[in-house]
Scaffold this motif. Structure first.
Motif, PDB file in Angstrom:
ATOM      1  N   ARG A   1      36.863  37.830  30.487  1.00 15.82           N
ATOM      2  CA  ARG A   1      37.529  36.431  30.096  1.00 15.82           C
ATOM      3  C   ARG A   1      38.836  36.218  30.404  1.00 15.82           C
ATOM      4  O   ARG A   1      39.226  34.936  30.835  1.00 15.82           O
ATOM      5  N   GLN A   2      39.849  37.170  30.364  1.00 16.53           N
ATOM      6  CA  GLN A   2      41.009  36.965  30.868  1.00 16.53           C
ATOM      7  C   GLN A   2      41.276  36.815  32.159  1.00 16.53           C
ATOM      8  O   GLN A   2      42.198  36.718  32.966  1.00 16.53           O
ATOM      9  N   LEU A   3      40.523  37.244  33.034  1.00 17.60           N
ATOM     10  CA  LEU A   3      40.371  37.432  34.472  1.00 17.60           C
ATOM     11  C   LEU A   3      40.127  36.177  35.237  1.00 17.60           C
ATOM     12  O   LEU A   3      39.462  35.198  34.567  1.00 17.60           O
ATOM     13  N   THR A   4      40.872  35.609  36.353  1.00 18.55           N
ATOM     14  CA  THR A   4      40.573  34.349  37.071  1.00 18.55           C
ATOM     15  C   THR A   4      39.224  34.604  37.859  1.00 18.55           C
ATOM     16  O   THR A   4      38.811  35.761  38.306  1.00 18.55           O
ATOM     17  N   PRO A   5      38.514  33.762  38.409  1.00 16.09           N
ATOM     18  CA  PRO A   5      37.253  33.734  39.124  1.00 16.09           C
ATOM     19  C   PRO A   5      37.418  34.495  40.484  1.00 16.09           C
ATOM     20  O   PRO A   5      36.582  35.152  40.570  1.00 16.09           O
ATOM     21  N   ARG A   6      38.851  34.611  40.874  1.00 22.37           N
ATOM     22  CA  ARG A   6      38.962  35.622  42.167  1.00 22.37           C
ATOM     23  C   ARG A   6      38.770  36.883  41.714  1.00 22.37           C
ATOM     24  O   ARG A   6      38.507  37.838  42.486  1.00 22.37           O
ATOM     25  N   GLU A   7      39.329  37.225  40.833  1.00 19.15           N
ATOM     26  CA  GLU A   7      39.621  38.673  40.146  1.00 19.15           C
ATOM     27  C   GLU A   7      37.994  38.860  39.829  1.00 19.15           C
ATOM     28  O   GLU A   7      37.786  40.346  40.185  1.00 19.15           O
TER      29      GLU A   7
END
Length: 331
Positions: free
Chosen positions: A269-275
């Motif tokens: 959940r802490q990741l960005t969409p790109r990650e």
């Protein structure tokens, strides 16, 4: 499947759905199950004799053909077909077709309206009108044929459950309606005159079989009845487990797994969409055999990098984007 309220005593017959094989006066016969039964509770010699008297032997094809009057009705969506035969000759026939089903919709307009948010287009209004008109046409036809149908020995029909009330007014004019109206015990196709004729021939033909076919059916029935289930699947063979102790063991064995899963969800959940996209690409490459993979360990979590395409930053190598971020924060 059987079309009875009470299963009959079939000690002298064998069901090979939708057909019934039976022995009568040292002869063996096969016919559709619904031909002999409606709500009858017992297959008797008198019933068989009465049925067979309505047939004429045809030695050319080794079958018995029906002599009395029989009706067949097929009603499905926007199509209807009805035929009445007497002495194996077509006496009456009628077909109807009205536009009640929208293309690629698959159901009549009335059922579509029942699901809520009924459409208000011109086409929907036309289909509603046609559905009511088709039902009225069929009901009027059945009433006009009432005298002829009352002389039928049996009336077969294939009608959807929500449309079977089309026969209600006809039933009031029929004698012995409880046993006379029966469902067709096999699959039928689009209601047309040709299909109604095909169904009639299948329903009203009794085949004479040789003794071997009857005996094979009896042996198959006995083998099905005598087969015992695998001991592994028997409920009595399964060990009894105290539900409370089972719950404690299950909690202990899965406690760590739940903690790990929750931690992974939190990290995702802490990741960005790109990650997240990079993680998905990493998983696909790993599943394909790790093209461009290398050996060694992740700088952050020391997970082996065999079969993986590592993420690189400066002189460091990582197993995932999460480890890249964590190690960057540590530095």
């Amino acid at each position: 499947s059987m079309f009875l309220d009470d299963s009959p005593d079939l000690s002298n017959a064998v069901i090979c759905s939708p057909y019934l094989l039976f022995k009568h006066k040292d002869m063996f016969y096969k016919c559709p199950y619904a031909l002999l039964f409606s709500n009858q509770t017992q297959l008797t010699d008198d019933l068989l004799s009465e049925t067979l008297t309505q047939y004429t032997a045809m030695s050319s094809d080794n079958t018995l053909h029906h002599n009395s009057r029989v009706a067949v009705f097929l009603y499905s969506a926007q199509h209807f077909a009805g035929v009445v035969y007497e002495n194996n000759q077509l006496l009456l026939h009628k077909t109807y077709h009205r536009y009640t089903v929208r293309a690629k919709q698959g159901t009549v307009q009335g059922i579509r309206d029942g699901k809520g948010n009924a459409p208000k287009s011109y086409g929907a209004s036309l289909r509603r009108y046609n559905q009511i008109a088709l039902f009225a046409d069929i009901e009027k036809l059945l009433l006009s044929w009432a005298d002829t149908l009352n002389g039928c020995s049996v009336i077969f029909h294939r009608t959807a459950t929500h449309n079977r009330h089309v026969f209600e007014k006809l039933k009031e004019k029929l004698d012995n309606k409880k046993h006379k109206i029966r469902t067709i015990p096999f699959t039928t196709y689009r209601p047309t005159l040709k299909e109604a004729e095909r169904v009639y021939k299948l329903l009203t033909k009794i085949n004479k079989v040789f003794e071997k076919e009857f005996q094979n059916a009896v042996d198959a029935k006995n083998s099905r009845e005598n087969v015992e289930p695998d001991p592994i699947t028997k409920p009595s063979q399964q060990p009894k487990v105290n539900p409370k102790s089972k719950a404690v063991v299950s909690t202990q064995s899965t406690g760590e797994e739940k903690l790990v899963a929750e931690a992974q969800k939190l990290r995702m959940r802490q990741l960005t969409p790109r990650e997240r996209c990079l993680l998905a690409a990493e998983a696909r490459l790993a599943a394909q055999g790790g093209r461009g993979s290398t050996s060694g360990k992740c700088t952050n979590c020391e997970t082996g990098l065999d079969g993986l395409v590592p993420f690189e930053r400066l002189q460091f190598k990582y197993c995932s984007v999460v480890c890249v971020r964590e190690h960057k924060d540590k530095l």
